[in-house]
Design a protein around this motif. Structure first.
Motif, PDB file in Angstrom:
ATOM      1  N   VAL A   1       0.775  -1.183  -0.117  1.00  0.00           N
ATOM      2  CA  VAL A   1      -0.002  -0.062  -0.161  1.00  0.00           C
ATOM      3  C   VAL A   1       0.991   1.339  -0.151  1.00  0.00           C
ATOM      4  CG1 VAL A   1      -1.498   1.255   1.324  1.00  0.00           C
ATOM      5  CG2 VAL A   1      -1.960  -1.322   1.103  1.00  0.00           C
ATOM      6  N   VAL A   2       2.028   1.283   0.773  1.00  0.00           N
ATOM      7  CA  VAL A   2       2.807   2.272   0.841  1.00  0.00           C
ATOM      8  C   VAL A   2       3.629   2.716  -0.334  1.00  0.00           C
ATOM      9  CG1 VAL A   2       4.899   3.370   1.801  1.00  0.00           C
ATOM     10  CG2 VAL A   2       3.151   2.374   3.310  1.00  0.00           C
ATOM     11  N   ALA A   3       3.750   1.614  -0.990  1.00  0.00           N
ATOM     12  CA  ALA A   3       4.544   1.414  -2.511  1.00  0.00           C
ATOM     13  C   ALA A   3       3.584   2.181  -3.550  1.00  0.00           C
ATOM     14  CB  ALA A   3       5.008   0.287  -3.074  1.00  0.00           C
ATOM     15  N   GLN A   4       2.146   1.795  -3.306  1.00  0.00           N
ATOM     16  CA  GLN A   4       1.408   2.310  -4.309  1.00  0.00           C
ATOM     17  C   GLN A   4       1.015   3.640  -4.145  1.00  0.00           C
ATOM     18  OE1 GLN A   4      -0.485   0.978  -6.979  1.00  0.00           O
ATOM     19  NE2 GLN A   4       0.696  -1.017  -6.701  1.00  0.00           N
ATOM     20  N   VAL A   5       0.874   4.143  -2.671  1.00  0.00           N
ATOM     21  CA  VAL A   5       0.497   5.613  -2.641  1.00  0.00           C
ATOM     22  C   VAL A   5       1.905   6.517  -2.865  1.00  0.00           C
ATOM     23  CG1 VAL A   5       0.441   7.175  -0.556  1.00  0.00           C
ATOM     24  CG2 VAL A   5      -0.926   5.138  -0.695  1.00  0.00           C
ATOM     25  N   MET A   6       3.132   5.774  -2.924  1.00  0.00           N
ATOM     26  CA  MET A   6       4.237   6.897  -3.116  1.00  0.00           C
ATOM     27  C   MET A   6       4.666   6.791  -4.480  1.00  0.00           C
ATOM     28  SD  MET A   6       5.047   8.243  -0.237  1.00  0.00           S
ATOM     29  CE  MET A   6       6.917   8.754  -0.201  1.00  0.00           C
ATOM     30  N   GLY A   7       4.052   5.812  -5.370  1.00  0.00           N
ATOM     31  CA  GLY A   7       4.350   5.711  -6.801  1.00  0.00           C
ATOM     32  C   GLY A   7       5.483   4.962  -7.062  1.00  0.00           C
ATOM     33  N   TRP A   8       6.133   4.270  -6.317  1.00  0.00           N
ATOM     34  CA  TRP A   8       7.305   3.439  -6.348  1.00  0.00           C
ATOM     35  C   TRP A   8       7.040   1.986  -7.583  1.00  0.00           C
ATOM     36  CZ3 TRP A   8       8.510   2.991  -0.492  1.00  0.00           C
ATOM     37  CH2 TRP A   8       8.809   4.223   0.068  1.00  0.00           C
ATOM     38  N   MET A   9       6.042   1.773  -7.570  1.00  0.00           N
ATOM     39  CA  MET A   9       5.552   0.697  -8.537  1.00  0.00           C
ATOM     40  C   MET A   9       5.839   1.223  -9.667  1.00  0.00           C
ATOM     41  SD  MET A   9       4.935  -1.801  -6.206  1.00  0.00           S
ATOM     42  CE  MET A   9       4.189  -2.863  -7.090  1.00  0.00           C
ATOM     43  N   ASN A  10       5.789   2.517  -9.974  1.00  0.00           N
ATOM     44  CA  ASN A  10       5.890   2.907 -11.599  1.00  0.00           C
ATOM     45  C   ASN A  10       7.237   2.930 -11.883  1.00  0.00           C
ATOM     46  OD1 ASN A  10       2.811   3.460 -11.640  1.00  0.00           O
ATOM     47  ND2 ASN A  10       3.045   5.503 -11.062  1.00  0.00           N
ATOM     48  N   LEU A  11       8.210   2.728 -11.019  1.00  0.00           N
ATOM     49  CA  LEU A  11       9.594   2.745 -11.309  1.00  0.00           C
ATOM     50  C   LEU A  11       9.868   1.358 -12.044  1.00  0.00           C
ATOM     51  CD1 LEU A  11      11.236   4.011  -7.913  1.00  0.00           C
ATOM     52  CD2 LEU A  11      10.723   5.210 -10.135  1.00  0.00           C
ATOM     53  N   PHE A  12       9.054   0.319 -11.672  1.00  0.00           N
ATOM     54  CA  PHE A  12       9.440  -0.950 -12.342  1.00  0.00           C
ATOM     55  C   PHE A  12       8.880  -1.106 -13.488  1.00  0.00           C
ATOM     56  CE2 PHE A  12      10.116  -1.508  -7.699  1.00  0.00           C
ATOM     57  CZ  PHE A  12      11.338  -1.896  -7.523  1.00  0.00           C
ATOM     58  N   GLU A  13       7.755  -0.228 -14.178  1.00  0.00           N
ATOM     59  CA  GLU A  13       7.302  -0.247 -15.387  1.00  0.00           C
ATOM     60  C   GLU A  13       8.131   0.156 -16.458  1.00  0.00           C
ATOM     61  OE1 GLU A  13       3.454   1.510 -15.061  1.00  0.00           O
ATOM     62  OE2 GLU A  13       2.848   0.097 -13.444  1.00  0.00           O
ATOM     63  N   GLY A  14       8.003  -0.504 -17.698  1.00  0.00           N
ATOM     64  CA  GLY A  14       8.680  -0.019 -18.800  1.00  0.00           C
ATOM     65  C   GLY A  14       8.309   1.679 -19.216  1.00  0.00           C
ATOM     66  N   SER A  15       9.405   2.143 -19.957  1.00  0.00           N
ATOM     67  CA  SER A  15       9.074   3.754 -20.142  1.00  0.00           C
ATOM     68  C   SER A  15       8.037   3.861 -21.295  1.00  0.00           C
ATOM     69  CB  SER A  15      10.351   4.038 -20.831  1.00  0.00           C
ATOM     70  OG  SER A  15      11.768   3.488 -20.651  1.00  0.00           O
TER      71      SER A  15
END
Length: 81
Positions: free
Chosen positions: A67-81
């Motif tokens: 949940v913290v990773a979702q709120v902080m947007g950290w999951m977007n770092l692992f997605e492709g450009s």
């Protein structure tokens, strides 16, 4: 009080002689009785509750981290450009 007492009423108990004695061959009814255990119960294992507690804590921590990773947007770092 509607419950009957556990001991039989001596006036209505068949086979009792005057004075409360029992005639030969007669057995008065036994009163209700609660007693303890006949032998000590084995101690339950402490392994089960400890494993359960650790599993619940681990799942809770992983959920909070997600949940913290979702709120902080950290999951977007692992997605492709």
């Amino acid at each position: 009080m509607t419950a009957t007492p556990p001991d039989p009423d001596p006036a209505r108990t068949p086979g009792l002689e005057p004075g409360g004695g029992v005639a030969p061959g007669e057995t008065p009814p036994d009163s209700g009785q609660t007693s303890g255990l006949s032998h000590p119960q084995p101690m339950p294992s402490r392994r089960g509750p400890i494993i359960t507690l650790v599993a619940v804590l681990l799942i809770t921590l992983l959920t909070v981290a997600f949940v913290v990773a979702q709120v902080m947007g950290w999951m977007n770092l692992f997605e492709g450009s």
